[in-house]
Scaffold this active site. Structure first.
Site, PDB file in Angstrom:
ATOM      1  CG  ASP A 151      -2.277   0.578   0.989  1.00 30.86           C
ATOM      2  OD1 ASP A 151      -2.394   1.394   0.058  1.00 30.86           O
ATOM      3  OD2 ASP A 151      -3.215   0.281   1.745  1.00 30.86           O
ATOM      4  CD  GLU A 184       0.692   4.685  -7.553  1.00 32.69           C
ATOM      5  OE1 GLU A 184      -0.261   4.260  -8.230  1.00 32.69           O
ATOM      6  OE2 GLU A 184       1.146   5.837  -7.627  1.00 32.69           O
ATOM      7  CD1 TRP A 185      -4.815   3.374  -3.278  1.00 25.97           C
ATOM      8  CD2 TRP A 185      -3.735   5.190  -2.546  1.00 25.97           C
ATOM      9  NE1 TRP A 185      -4.486   3.162  -1.956  1.00 25.97           N
ATOM     10  CE2 TRP A 185      -3.828   4.264  -1.479  1.00 25.97           C
ATOM     11  CE3 TRP A 185      -3.104   6.413  -2.319  1.00 25.97           C
ATOM     12  CZ2 TRP A 185      -3.294   4.524  -0.214  1.00 25.97           C
ATOM     13  CZ3 TRP A 185      -2.574   6.670  -1.052  1.00 25.97           C
ATOM     14  CH2 TRP A 185      -2.670   5.730  -0.026  1.00 25.97           C
ATOM     15  N   GLY A 186      -2.983   4.643  -8.330  1.00 22.58           N
ATOM     16  CA  GLY A 186      -2.874   5.270  -9.650  1.00 22.58           C
ATOM     17  C   GLY A 186      -2.284   6.663  -9.632  1.00 22.58           C
ATOM     18  CG  ASP A 206      -9.383   2.307  -0.884  1.00 26.98           C
ATOM     19  OD1 ASP A 206      -8.383   2.169  -1.606  1.00 26.98           O
ATOM     20  OD2 ASP A 206      -9.355   2.190   0.357  1.00 26.98           O
TER      21      ASP A 206
HETATM   22  C1  GLA Z   1      -5.915   1.420   1.536  1.00 22.55           C
HETATM   23  C2  GLA Z   1      -6.062   0.450   0.372  1.00 22.55           C
HETATM   24  C3  GLA Z   1      -7.217  -0.480   0.651  1.00 22.55           C
HETATM   25  C4  GLA Z   1      -6.971  -1.239   1.950  1.00 22.55           C
HETATM   26  C5  GLA Z   1      -6.733  -0.264   3.084  1.00 22.55           C
HETATM   27  C6  GLA Z   1      -6.242  -0.951   4.355  1.00 22.55           C
HETATM   28  O1  GLA Z   1      -7.004   2.277   1.622  1.00 22.55           O
HETATM   29  O2  GLA Z   1      -6.247   1.136  -0.827  1.00 22.55           O
HETATM   30  O3  GLA Z   1      -7.395  -1.390  -0.431  1.00 22.55           O
HETATM   31  O4  GLA Z   1      -5.862  -2.085   1.784  1.00 22.55           O
HETATM   32  O5  GLA Z   1      -5.750   0.708   2.743  1.00 22.55           O
HETATM   33  O6  GLA Z   1      -6.001  -0.072   5.392  1.00 22.55           O
END
Ligand code: GLA
Length: 413
Positions: A151, A184-186, A206
């Site tokens: 993450d 890393e969410w893009g 997310d």
């Molecule tokens: C981030 C990630 C999620 C999950 C949470 C856990 O938000 O993007 O997919 O793994 O952390 O805390």
């Protein structure tokens, strides 16, 4: 003379370090399939529930249709590393430890995934991997872990390319083939640089239990709906393929969407060749949920060995027509109704003359007929020679696989 001695010394370290910089090849040749604790359990995970999930993965038949990774997300760890800096499981919630859990999971014909973070702490505030990458990779290898989600919380000032490459190298050096899932969410557009780093990378924030828009939950945390995720995930389409997938996040099927929405969500993840990581409590599933996530025809489209993500071919009045090239010149076609209301749609196959730059595949329904198979009714529906009058319910799909029919033989006379 002196120079001759120096030259190998100058070249050798460069060659040596370069050889170390790689990810494990031959993993995730089709999008990974499994289950993760995050969407249904959040931070509340423990050994007993996870063992029940492992049992359910086998008893429900999920394992046998391809869902093999059982992934612990955040909060499997103890609050602090041990005296020597080693990571370990929370002793109360995971009293037998991760190695014992891995043994149990492997004994069931499943694989075990863990979660950590490139920062000093995970998103849930548990110890992250920063500064402990090699130590953690050795620990994961000793425990016989098969998958690592990494993450991006608490990474202020950290460069993603360097941080993820460090963990990739650490995993490689530890010697156990582990699927490396970058999360890393893009933010740094990993589809432009991560092919040699991870086996999959998140392309968005997310996912939330809402179909449209972004929802703000306070404390800087927000979630993205299914439809905007589909849009965001198309950006890096050309980069996704066997061994390096765009990851539009885990599935919310069975967590509270309507059946129509669940079907649309699952279909589009299959069309996008997305990792299929379930996020529902599989110990208690409705018949509808089971039928959606275990639809072998839809799964086969996701797992098609060509590994090409779908593209948008046409859009009209909230209905989108997505095409995904498959092996053997077959295609998957998905009509997605983005509106909450039903929509009528006339599908004139002959209007579609498509050429996909990414896969090099072309299709022209004017030049040859295809047999139509409906992925959700599991029925043959004639050929592409006649047009189709469709009514697609709100937030739902119609999904087909089309197979080329042999061209009629020319009469020699
Ligand atoms: C981030 C990630 C999620 C999950 C949470 C856990 O938000 O993007 O997919 O793994 O952390 O805390």
């Amino acid at each position: 003379m002196k120079f001759r001695f120096l030259l190998p010394l100058l070249i050798f370290p460069i060659v040596w370090f370069d050889a170390a910089a790689q990810k494990f090849d031959g993993l995730a040749l089709t999008p990974p399939m499994g289950w993760s604790s995050w969407n249904c359990f959040g931070m509340h995970i423990n050994e007993k529930d996870i063992i029940e999930i492992a049992d359910a993965m086998v008893e429900s038949g999920l394992r046998d249709v391809g869902y093999v990774y059982l992934n612990l997300d955040d909060n499997w760890q103890a609050k602090e590393r041990d005296f020597n800096g080693f990571i370990h499981a929370d002793a109360e919630r995971f009293p037998s430890g991760i190695k014992a859990l891995a043994d149990y999971v492997h004994g069931k014909g499943l694989k075990l995934g863990l979660y950590s973070d490139a920062g000093c702490k995970t998103c849930g505030g548990l110890p992250g991997g920063r500064g402990h990458e090699y130590q953690d990779a050795i620990t994961y290898a000793r425990w016989e872990v098969d998958y690592l989600k990494y993450d991006w919380c608490n990474t202020k000032g950290v460069d993603p390319k360097t941080a993820y490459a460090t963990m990739r190298d650490a995993l490689y050096q530890a010697g156990r083939p582990i699927v490396f899932s970058m999360c890393e969410w893009g933010k740094s557009r990993p589809w432009t640089w991560a092919e040699d780093t991870g086996h999959l990378w998140r392309t968005t924030g997310d996912i939330g239990l809402h179909f449209d828009g972004i929802q703000y939950h306070g404390g800087g945390f927000n979630t993205t709906g299914v439809l905007p995720i589909i849009d965001l995930n198309t950006q890096g389409r050309a980069a996704s393929g066997p061994g390096h997938w765009n990851d539009p996040d885990m599935l919310e099927v069975g967590n509270g969407f309507t059946v129509n929405q669940d079907r649309a969500h699952f279909s589009m993840w299959c069309m996008m060749a997305a990792p299929l990581i379930l996020g529902n409590d599989i110990r208690k599933m409705s018949r509808e949920t089971r039928e959606i996530i275990m639809n072998k025809d839809a799964i086969a489209i996701d797992q098609d060995s060509l590994g090409v993500q779908c593209f948008l071919a046409y859009e009209q009045d909230d209905v989108q027509v997505w095409f995904k090239p498959l092996v053997n010149n077959e295609w998957a076609v998905c009509l997605l109704n983005r509106s909450t209301e039903p929509r009528k749609f006339l599908l004139h196959w002959n209007d579609y003359k498509l050429s996909d730059e990414v896969s090099g595949k072309e299709v022209n329904f004017n030049k040859g007929a295809f047999k139509i198979y409906n992925i959700w009714t599991h029925k043959e529906e004639g050929t592409t020679e006649s047009l189709k009058k469709l009514t697609i319910p709100g937030h739902d799909v119609v999904m087909y696989k089309v197979t080329p029919l042999p061209k009629p033989k020319k009469n020699k006379n």
